[in-house]
Write an enzyme that holds these catalytic residues in place. Structure first.
Site, PDB file in Angstrom:
ATOM      1  N   GLY B  13     107.783  24.346 -38.636  1.00 17.76           N
ATOM      2  CA  GLY B  13     109.693  23.967 -38.044  1.00 17.76           C
ATOM      3  C   GLY B  13     109.236  23.985 -37.316  1.00 17.76           C
ATOM      4  O   GLY B  13     110.140  25.165 -36.011  1.00 17.76           O
ATOM      5  N   SER B  42     106.746  28.632 -33.190  1.00 12.52           N
ATOM      6  CA  SER B  42     105.704  27.003 -34.061  1.00 12.52           C
ATOM      7  C   SER B  42     104.986  26.843 -32.533  1.00 12.52           C
ATOM      8  O   SER B  42     106.155  27.450 -31.148  1.00 12.52           O
ATOM      9  CB  SER B  42     106.460  26.059 -33.849  1.00 12.52           C
ATOM     10  N   GLY B  50     107.079  19.393 -20.262  1.00  8.75           N
ATOM     11  CA  GLY B  50     108.375  18.543 -20.103  1.00  8.75           C
ATOM     12  C   GLY B  50     108.269  17.287 -20.965  1.00  8.75           C
ATOM     13  O   GLY B  50     107.671  16.786 -21.690  1.00  8.75           O
ATOM     14  N   HIS B 257      92.872  18.578 -22.556  1.00  9.13           N
ATOM     15  CA  HIS B 257      92.636  19.130 -21.170  1.00  9.13           C
ATOM     16  C   HIS B 257      92.986  19.028 -20.423  1.00  9.13           C
ATOM     17  O   HIS B 257      91.822  20.165 -20.743  1.00  9.13           O
ATOM     18  CB  HIS B 257      94.710  19.675 -22.036  1.00  9.13           C
ATOM     19  N   ARG B 273      98.996  19.745 -11.651  1.00  8.83           N
ATOM     20  CA  ARG B 273      98.808  19.192 -10.690  1.00  8.83           C
ATOM     21  C   ARG B 273      99.765  18.459 -10.450  1.00  8.83           C
ATOM     22  O   ARG B 273      99.963  17.945  -9.077  1.00  8.83           O
ATOM     23  CB  ARG B 273      97.633  18.183 -11.608  1.00  8.83           C
ATOM     24  N   GLU B 394     103.211  16.102 -33.592  1.00  4.31           N
ATOM     25  CA  GLU B 394     101.841  15.255 -34.068  1.00  4.31           C
ATOM     26  C   GLU B 394     101.013  15.752 -35.235  1.00  4.31           C
ATOM     27  O   GLU B 394      99.961  14.468 -35.154  1.00  4.31           O
ATOM     28  CB  GLU B 394     101.419  16.837 -32.993  1.00  4.31           C
TER      29      GLU B 394
END
Lengths: 216, 614, 255
Positions: B13, B42, B50, B257, B273, B394
């Protein structure tokens, strides 16, 4: 998509808003009266004569005979409106006390205090108003006479404290609920409320003592 | 047993799942979302940065177009992406952002007049045009030629997810939260539904559905250090893998990351950054410009993560009880900027580290962050191998990201793919009928019941948490940022042993009701399989591409490896079966240099002909 | 610094007929930078694998892990043990339905109220994929986001005396949610329509100003101010007719 609303059903729902206005306005009026009352009675500090003069003024202008009962009515109305928000069932009462204990939270305790003082006020302020208004005219001598029995002294002590707490906390919570006391002003507002409670209790205690020692 | 029937069943969801569900429900189909948690919890909500879309409204985005976005995306993917998909994505993204605005997302907007920005620690001024006033604005993100990341302060994922869930509520999407799908019901050709377990009561349920969507997000929790939420255990991937038919694509492509905080691995956004935050070493020296003179801190994530690890290996890391790390410096951005535009970052530092980023440095290290791989689908989102099975977000290998994903492309993918796949599912559903034989469900339920009973009564003695921790450590140490033959082989061997040991799992508790130990034990063998797909895929891929970096094969090899790994798991095996397909059917942008100033390329024969296409 | 933390944790598994509500004691060595997220997971992994609690993001953005920590509702993930005394008492949030131990069903509750107040943008327009987006002032966008930041953790509901006494009270998070749509020009609902939704004793007029919500909100959303603003607007709307018009100058919604 939008909500379909008929005019009829809308009007029916307005009641909650009206009652909320009434609760706030009656409360505000009563708090004003509370402090005005403190000042009127405070005239006794200048002597029995000045107290009697103020009292006579209210009667001559019929403020006592007409205003008194109106105030009494507002008082009862406010009590009724307030009771709508109060925990009535034992289960609810237990819950709110347990909640306040759990939270260790000042404003929650304030509300519990207000609920309790409200219930007490409904009884004792009624008695006070009844005894005063049913036996006009108001004179310093009557007041002093009344206090000769110790029971009444305790009665008035209670009334002062309970009235101060209920009125001042009520004032603060009106401010909070209606968005006058914002997050930024809260600390300051609380300080003012503490001062108000202090001033009221001190002045009324002085008044009470003055009556107690008044020799007429 | 409770049995449900629906047109579309959405597993997960988050943003992708909800966006697809909205499309189906709006078209009049019945739609149920199964979610481990209430949809608003979730992991999508944690995305701060963004969404990329070439709107070109802000001054620094002027001249942007889907073409430029396309180029950035393909380069970012190190030519591993499906270029048809990338094209579809960049063309649709602007429309989807506007649609979200229409639904209520409070995107930040262009404020006309002079504006001050930071880039690489430098302050500079631009002029925002009057005619663009009030349109959706954008910020800078790594690896992009233009500023095109749409955002709402630093809570983009949160606002978009909440708006999405509101929309889902409006169009009548049904939500069954705290329900976990345990396995797919299928007849070898058609997907028919799932067997699920209620996480409130522990009871099993059957869901029959004409179409099933896997949108369960990433699998970060198979790594020891991950920015992913604790529910990101790859449960949807396990469903696909367990069919034995449906392949997972490019599982070895795992993104790290650069800026997870130490020790809790909570992500601080790339926006830091992007807005001008810099990386410092133990001497408080800014080292990135030495490695990447042009882009410095704003090079793509795989490059920055690798440079950081490299710098730490050279002995410039800051020592701490939780291992070595580097510093992120945002102090020069000033209090106002940090407490408004980067407030979430400020809160994270104050709440979880007790560090004030206005005055202090933030300890960061590269941390597992994103899985480019997932359930392999075609450009319509339909999974390979089973009719009626789809995947998005994903959890899918749609393949927009190839071997490295650009910041801001994944969050955008959830909603853009959600719209596209949703439309395709609606098309698919129109007039579609499938014969649902209940015997398939009965057999599957029996299998799951037996698993649960076995776990409850087993005396095998293996502890679920111990096994899980071992798996996480193997993955972190041997299948991490720098990879080589020896480590990967060791990882594969130890994971196979773990998989074997996982058959002897037994519970220490009674397993009654919503028992968390049982839930974990049911997932673990599948998680180890997913881990094996990654490790084995990485072992076989003898090149370096995007986030997959082999110390022993440091070049990108387009001659032999311009292709995608497909991993299926045949029943009874202890290793996945790997197959390969071309990375892309068409090459609008032929393989070339990424322009990040790193790595060499072994070109494919065709590539030499096509000339310079930087 | 090492101290041994003494946990008292509420235990009850409603699915297990042998389980009775009780408090259970655990001891745990405190570590540097320990949060309740780390502590509870360690207890589960090393001492009691049946212990139920909810974490998702562990970064105070998803709102899953609200519980009553030494009497106050709060997010467990952002509570550092070093800020707590040696003895830590944990209860599940009141008001919400208990799932087991520290886990409660906030999701169903919030979905229920969202349905009740129709928490979505109500518009008569249809989306045109070929048109530019409607323009909006950036300050207004920020203002909306400010109210949109609520993570629905349920702390404000659990801390609310009214919500505990009255099951149907919408609570601060919900009224804040309405405020979010109220200031959003894309939502075409009129004052009267909003009044219909929250102008009741279950809505704004039920709030008694206890400010439990304001004082526990882990996101510091200006709940106190929003409750005040919405009460004023709805009270004015309730006057209706001529009186309402007189006041409406002060409450005109930005459209």
């Amino acid at each position: 998509m939008s909500v379909d609303t008929t005019v009829e059903s809308f009007k029916g729902h307005r009641l909650a808003g009206w009652l909320d206005w009434l609760q706030m306005l009656t409360g505000l009026t009563l708090v004003c009266f509370l402090f005005a009352h403190m000042l009127f009675v405070g005239s006794v500090l200048l002597g029995a004569k000045s107290f009697d003069f103020v009292a006579a003024f209210f009667e001559r202008t019929y403020l006592a005979q007409v205003g008194g009962p109106i105030l009494f009515f507002l008082f009862l109305l406010h009590g009724f409106l307030g009771a709508r928000k109060m925990p009535f069932r034992t289960k609810e009462q237990k819950l709110i006390v347990r909640h306040a204990k759990m939270m260790h939270h000042r404003d929650t305790w304030f509300w519990v205090i207000q609920a309790i003082t409200g219930a007490i006020l409904l009884v004792i302020a009624s008695i006070h108003m009844w005894t005063v208004l049913s036996d006009l005219p108001i004179t310093a001598a009557k007041g002093a006479h009344e206090l000769e029995t110790g029971l009444w002294l305790i009665f008035y002590l209670l009334l002062i404290i309970v009235g101060a707490l209920h009125g001042c906390i009520g004032l603060y919570r009106i401010g909070v609920k209606w968005g006058v006391v914002t997050r930024a002003k809260r600390t300051k507002a609380l300080k003012c409320i503490y001062y108000l409670i202090g001033v009221y209790v001190v002045v009324e205690l002085l008044n009470l003592l003055r009556f107690y020692f008044l020799k007429v | 047993m409770q049995t449900f029937y629906t047109d579309m069943l959405c597993i997960g969801g988050g943003l992708a799942g909800e966006r697809v569900a909205i499309e189906a429900a709006s078209a009049g189909f019945d739609c149920i979302i199964l979610s481990l948690v209430p949809p608003r919890r979730s992991h999508s909500c944690a995305a701060q940065g963004g969404m990329q879309a070439a709107l070109g409204n802000c001054a620094m985005g002027e001249g942007d177009s889907p073409d430029v976005h396309f180029e950035d995306t393909v380069k970012g993917s190190d030519w591993g992406c499906d270029q048809e998909v990338a094209r579809l994505f960049v063309d649709t993204a602007p429309i989807v952002m506007r649609e979200l605005a229409f639904w209520g997302v409070p995107w930040n907007r262009v404020v006309p007049g002079p504006a001050v920005y930071f880039k690489g620690g430098q302050k500079f001024e631009v002029y925002e045009k009057e005619e663009k006033a009030g349109l959706i604005t954008a910020r800078a993100f790594g690896g992009t030629a233009k500023w095109r990341t749409c955002y709402t302060s630093d809570g983009t994922g949160h606002s978009v997810l909440y708006t999405m869930d509101c929309k889902a509520l409006e169009v009548g999407v049904e939500v069954h939260d705290r329900v976990e799908a345990l396995s797919l019901i299928h007849d070898g050709e058609n997907c028919l539904g799932v067997v699920a377990r209620c996480l409130r009561t522990g009871e099993l349920r059957v869901y029959f559905a004409k179409t099933v969507l896997i949108a369960t997000g990433g699998y970060g929790r198979i790594y020891k250090h991950t920015t992913n939420a604790v529910i990101n255990q790859g449960t949807g991937l396990i469903l696909a893998l367990d069919t034995g038919i449906v392949p997972l694509g490019n599982m070895e492509a795992v993104q790290f990351h650069p800026t997870g905080i130490v020790p809790t691995d909570i992500l601080v956004t790339e926006g830091c950054r992007g807005d001008g935050g810099t990386l410092l070493d133990k001497n408080e020296y800014r080292f990135m410009p030495d490695y990447e003179p042009e882009k410095a801190e704003l090079a793509s994530r795989d490059v920055v993560s690798r440079r950081m690890t490299e710098h730490i290996r050279k002995g410039f890391g800051v020592k701490s009880p939780y291992g070595e790390h580097l510093w992120l410096d945002i102090r020069h951005l000033g209090e106002k900027h940090i407490t408004t535009k980067l407030r979430e970052v400020y809160d994270i530092c104050m709440n979880f580290l007790g560090i004030n980023p206005i005055h202090e440095l933030i300890p960061v290290r590269p941390t597992q962050h994103y899985s480019m791989g997932g359930v392999r689908t075609n450009k319509d989102g339909a999974a390979y191998g089973l009719k009626g099975l789809f995947a998005a977000g994903e959890a899918a290998c749609w393949d927009l990201h190839g071997f490295n994903r650009l910041g801001g492309n994944s969050l955008a993918e959830t909603v853009v793919a959600g719209k596209i796949v949703g439309e395709k599912i609606v098309e698919f559903l129109k007039g579609y009928e499938v014969n649902i034989k209940t015997s398939y469900a009965t057999a599957e339920v029996k299998k799951q019941k037996e698993r649960i009973e076995k776990l409850k009564n087993s005396s095998g003695g293996e502890n679920v948490y111990k096994l899980r921790n071992e798996m996480q450590e193997i993955m972190m140490e041997k299948v991490g940022i720098f990879r080589n033959e020896k480590d990967l082989q060791e990882a594969v061997d130890s994971l196979r042993t773990l998989l074997d040991r996982s058959k002897k799992l037994s519970l220490a508790s009674n397993g009654i009701g919503a028992n968390p130990e049982l839930a974990e034990a049911l997932r673990l063998p599948g998680m180890i399989k997913v881990a094996l797909c990654i490790a084995y895929g990485a072992l076989q891929r003898k090149e370096s591409r995007g986030a997959h970096y082999r110390e022993d094969y440091p070049y990108r090899n387009d001659k032999e490896w311009l292709k995608r790994t497909l991993a299926t798991w045949k029943q009874g095996d202890d290793l996945p079966t790997l197959e390969y397909e071309p990375a892309s059917k068409v090459f609008h942008l032929p393989p070339g240099d990424r322009g990040y100033g790193e790595g060499k390329v072994i070109p494919s024969d065709e590539d030499e002909k096509s000339g310079d296409n930087k | 610094m090492s101290r041994t933390l003494h946990f008292e944790i509420f235990r009850y598994n409603p699915m297990d007929p042998d389980s009775k509500p009780h408090m259970q004691t655990y001891y745990l060595e405190e570590k540097d930078n320990m949060t309740l997220f780390l502590a509870l997971n360690e207890i589960r992994e090393t001492q009691d694998p049946s212990l139920q609690f909810d974490f998702v993001c562990r970064a105070a953005v998803c709102g899953s892990c609200a519980m009553v920590i030494n009497g106050r509702p709060g997010l467990a993930c952002k509570t550092k043990t070093k800020d707590l005394p040696d003895k830590i008492v944990l209860h599940p949030l009141p008001v919400f339905k208990l799932i087991g131990d520290l886990s409660v069903d906030t999701g169903t509750w919030f979905r229920g109220v969202a349905k009740k107040i129709e928490a979505w943008v109500h518009t008569t327009k249809t989306f045109d994929p070929n048109a530019l987006e409607e323009r909006m002032d950036n300050d207004l966008a920020n203002e909306i986001f400010e109210l949109d930041r609520c993570i629905e953790c349920g702390c404000c509901i659990a801390a609310c005396g009214t919500a505990r006494m009255r099951e149907d009270f919408l609570g601060a998070a919900t009224i804040n949610k309405i405020a979010r749509f109220y200031i959003d020009p894309r939502d075409e609902r009129t004052d009267e329509e909003y009044f219909e939704v929250i102008g009741t004793d279950e809505g704004v007029f039920g709030c008694m100003g206890l400010l439990g919500c304001e004082d526990v909100c882990p996101k510091q959303i200006p709940l106190q101010d929003q409750l005040g603003i919405m009460r004023r607007k709805m009270a004015i709307a309730s006057l209706g007719g001529k009186v309402g018009k007189l006041f409406s100058v002060f409450s005109k919604k930005k459209k």
